[in-house]
Design a protein around this motif. Structure first.
Motif, mmCIF file in Angstrom:
data_model
loop_
_atom_site.group_PDB
_atom_site.id
_atom_site.type_symbol
_atom_site.label_atom_id
_atom_site.label_comp_id
_atom_site.label_asym_id
_atom_site.label_seq_id
_atom_site.Cartn_x
_atom_site.Cartn_y
_atom_site.Cartn_z
ATOM 1 N N VAL A 1 0.814 -1.211 0.000
ATOM 2 C CA VAL A 1 0.000 0.000 0.000
ATOM 3 C C VAL A 1 0.852 1.267 0.000
ATOM 4 N N LEU A 2 1.876 1.306 0.862
ATOM 5 C CA LEU A 2 2.632 2.537 1.062
ATOM 6 C C LEU A 2 3.933 2.609 0.267
ATOM 7 N N ASN A 3 4.458 1.464 -0.163
ATOM 8 C CA ASN A 3 5.735 1.462 -0.885
ATOM 9 C C ASN A 3 5.626 0.745 -2.221
ATOM 10 N N ALA A 4 4.459 0.862 -2.849
ATOM 11 C CA ALA A 4 4.204 0.108 -4.074
ATOM 12 C C ALA A 4 5.222 0.402 -5.162
ATOM 13 N N GLN A 5 5.684 1.645 -5.262
ATOM 14 C CA GLN A 5 6.590 1.990 -6.347
ATOM 15 C C GLN A 5 8.003 1.474 -6.130
ATOM 16 N N HIS A 6 8.329 1.070 -4.903
ATOM 17 C CA HIS A 6 9.684 0.609 -4.603
ATOM 18 C C HIS A 6 9.777 -0.899 -4.370
ATOM 19 N N VAL A 7 8.677 -1.522 -4.012
ATOM 20 C CA VAL A 7 8.731 -2.933 -3.644
ATOM 21 C C VAL A 7 8.764 -3.808 -4.893
ATOM 22 N N HIS A 8 9.490 -4.912 -4.789
ATOM 23 C CA HIS A 8 9.559 -5.901 -5.867
ATOM 24 C C HIS A 8 8.890 -7.181 -5.350
ATOM 25 N N ILE B 1 27.339 -6.950 -5.726
ATOM 26 C CA ILE B 1 25.943 -6.777 -5.321
ATOM 27 C C ILE B 1 25.193 -8.059 -5.652
ATOM 28 N N PHE B 2 24.548 -8.616 -4.646
ATOM 29 C CA PHE B 2 23.743 -9.822 -4.831
ATOM 30 C C PHE B 2 22.264 -9.449 -4.766
ATOM 31 N N CYS B 3 21.542 -9.818 -5.803
ATOM 32 C CA CYS B 3 20.109 -9.559 -5.892
ATOM 33 C C CYS B 3 19.437 -10.890 -6.250
ATOM 34 N N MET B 4 19.156 -11.673 -5.232
ATOM 35 C CA MET B 4 18.781 -13.074 -5.410
ATOM 36 C C MET B 4 17.284 -13.282 -5.165
ATOM 37 N N ALA B 5 16.553 -13.654 -6.219
ATOM 38 C CA ALA B 5 15.108 -13.904 -6.133
ATOM 39 C C ALA B 5 14.362 -12.697 -5.585
ATOM 40 N N VAL B 6 14.839 -11.505 -5.940
ATOM 41 C CA VAL B 6 14.233 -10.261 -5.466
ATOM 42 C C VAL B 6 13.463 -9.545 -6.573
ATOM 43 N N LEU B 7 14.063 -9.452 -7.756
ATOM 44 C CA LEU B 7 13.451 -8.679 -8.843
ATOM 45 C C LEU B 7 12.434 -9.538 -9.600
ATOM 46 N N GLN B 8 11.330 -9.805 -8.910
ATOM 47 C CA GLN B 8 10.237 -10.593 -9.462
ATOM 48 C C GLN B 8 8.996 -10.293 -8.632
ATOM 49 N N ARG B 9 7.850 -10.713 -9.113
ATOM 50 C CA ARG B 9 6.612 -10.501 -8.361
ATOM 51 C C ARG B 9 5.689 -11.704 -8.538
ATOM 52 N N LYS B 10 5.333 -12.325 -7.445
ATOM 53 C CA LYS B 10 4.377 -13.424 -7.397
ATOM 54 C C LYS B 10 4.587 -14.469 -8.499
ATOM 55 N N LEU C 1 3.008 -8.819 -17.638
ATOM 56 C CA LEU C 1 3.271 -8.284 -16.305
ATOM 57 C C LEU C 1 3.098 -6.770 -16.247
ATOM 58 N N GLN C 2 2.568 -6.186 -17.288
ATOM 59 C CA GLN C 2 2.508 -4.733 -17.370
ATOM 60 C C GLN C 2 1.800 -4.103 -16.174
ATOM 61 N N LYS C 3 0.731 -4.715 -15.708
ATOM 62 C CA LYS C 3 -0.018 -4.159 -14.585
ATOM 63 C C LYS C 3 0.445 -4.714 -13.246
ATOM 64 N N ILE C 4 1.248 -5.755 -13.262
ATOM 65 C CA ILE C 4 1.679 -6.404 -12.019
ATOM 66 C C ILE C 4 3.101 -5.997 -11.639
ATOM 67 N N TYR C 5 4.003 -6.118 -12.600
ATOM 68 C CA TYR C 5 5.413 -5.816 -12.357
ATOM 69 C C TYR C 5 6.059 -5.471 -13.693
ATOM 70 N N PRO C 6 5.880 -4.242 -14.176
ATOM 71 C CA PRO C 6 6.353 -3.866 -15.516
ATOM 72 C C PRO C 6 7.877 -3.865 -15.628
ATOM 73 N N PHE C 7 8.349 -4.108 -16.830
ATOM 74 C CA PHE C 7 9.783 -4.151 -17.097
ATOM 75 C C PHE C 7 10.472 -2.867 -16.661
ATOM 76 N N GLU C 8 9.818 -1.729 -16.822
ATOM 77 C CA GLU C 8 10.423 -0.436 -16.473
ATOM 78 C C GLU C 8 10.826 -0.362 -15.002
ATOM 79 N N LYS C 9 10.071 -1.007 -14.149
ATOM 80 C CA LYS C 9 10.404 -1.025 -12.722
ATOM 81 C C LYS C 9 11.664 -1.838 -12.471
ATOM 82 N N PHE C 10 11.750 -2.975 -13.120
ATOM 83 C CA PHE C 10 12.940 -3.822 -13.040
ATOM 84 C C PHE C 10 14.164 -3.052 -13.537
ATOM 85 N N GLU C 11 14.038 -2.405 -14.686
ATOM 86 C CA GLU C 11 15.162 -1.685 -15.280
ATOM 87 C C GLU C 11 15.624 -0.535 -14.389
#
Length: 319
Positions: free
Chosen positions: A111-118, A212-221, A233-243
């Motif tokens: 709810v509060l950190n939607a733009q930052h959470v993966h 930098i280790f980013c392990m099983a983080v940059l994904q959603r459900k 994934l456009q409405k769930i976790y768009p590529f632009e957020k990952f990039e």
């Protein structure tokens, strides 16, 4: 319309408690199924007996039993089952929100950190990726000047694992989930391990990193997406957020440092930072069982092997 016995819901019948149970003529049915009992009573009035007093009767079978009967195809029954299911799920969610700090923290993130959470799931364990960790140790070696970032460290198991591979390095564990971060900060660790909130500003305070280790983080459900057959994934976790996240991580990494992005729904090679990196060996995520997507956030039906460990190329100012 249906004919036969009158449509009598007889509400008082379904609110008689006895040691946490509801007593009704179809049988003993647990409280979470209260609203489904109303539907059962209606069906029973049509001459269908779905529940008995048998000790072998399994709880939670109400909806399945209704669906198996011909009356389920009546629009009133279908609508009633749908409403009952949603109310029961909402009730379960409310109970979890009241009783679980971890669950409340996840809701707060959404709810509060939607733009930052993966990835919102805090599941983790010790030494989940030994092949990846070993390859990075072989490349970096181990000395007291190494600075390593575990991005999305959850409750800290990955940081503790990295300490086993890099006994003298400075290790920073970064996490956005406040509950998980609180768990991290209660751990007994050495003075060269630090846990911080994963905001870009906070990470900048700790300087640039050698790895930098980013392990099983940059994904959603991933499991839900696979189960429902979702193709975009456009409405769930768009590529632009990952990039965008990778661009930020790139700013925190030293030239010739390692960027390890493992178990993700997108490829680093589709991002704008790709020309600055080359893969290390043949370490990949071929065992990642969930769907992967392209830079348009669309599913890739026949994906190629995706590398996991990348070396940042030295720039013209490097010595």
């Amino acid at each position: 319309m249906l004919t036969g016995a009158p449509f009598n819901l007889a509400f008082p019948l379904f609110f008689i408690k006895n040691n946490g149970m509801l007593i009704s003529t179809p049988g003993d049915i647990k409280l979470p199924e209260r609203l489904e009992c109303v539907l059962l009573y209606f069906i029973k009035a049509r001459g269908v007996r779905l529940f008995t007093n048998s000790r072998n009767q399994k709880p939670g079978v109400t909806i399945q039993a209704i669906k198996q009967h011909r009356l389920y195809h009546h629009p009133l029954i279908r609508a009633g089952v749908s409403v009952a299911s949603r109310i029961r799920n909402a009730a379960r969610t409310a109970v979890r929100a009241i009783t679980s700090k971890e669950f409340r923290s996840i809701i707060q993130l959404r709810v509060l950190n939607a733009q930052h959470v993966h990835q919102t799931t805090p599941l983790t364990s010790m030494n989940r990726y030994p092949v990846i960790f070993s390859a990075c140790r072989d490349y970096l070696g181990d000395n007291g000047n190494l600075k390593i970032l575990s991005y999305g460290c959850s409750t800290g198991e990955e940081v503790l694992t990295l300490r086993q591979y890099f006994p003298t390095a400075h290790i920073v564990g970064a996490e956005i989930n406040k509950h998980s971060l609180a768990v991290c900060k209660k751990r007994s660790v050495d003075e060269k391990i630090t846990f911080v909130h994963s905001s870009f500003g906070e990470l900048q305070k700790h300087g640039k990193f050698d790895a930098i280790f980013c392990m099983a983080v940059l994904q959603r459900k991933p499991n839900l997406i696979e189960g429902k057959g979702i193709t975009s994934l456009q409405k769930i976790y768009p590529f632009e957020k990952f990039e965008k996240q990778l661009i930020d991580l790139d700013k925190l990494l030293k030239p010739q440092g390692l960027l390890t992005v493992h178990y993700t729904q997108y490829s680093i090679m589709d991002t704008t930072i790709a020309p600055q990196y080359e893969s290390l060996g043949d370490y990949n995520q071929d065992d990642y069982r969930s769907p992967v997507f392209d830079k348009n956030s669309l599913i890739i039906r026949n994906p190629v092997s995706r590398k996991s460990i990348f070396v940042k190329k030295p720039n013209e100012h490097s010595t």
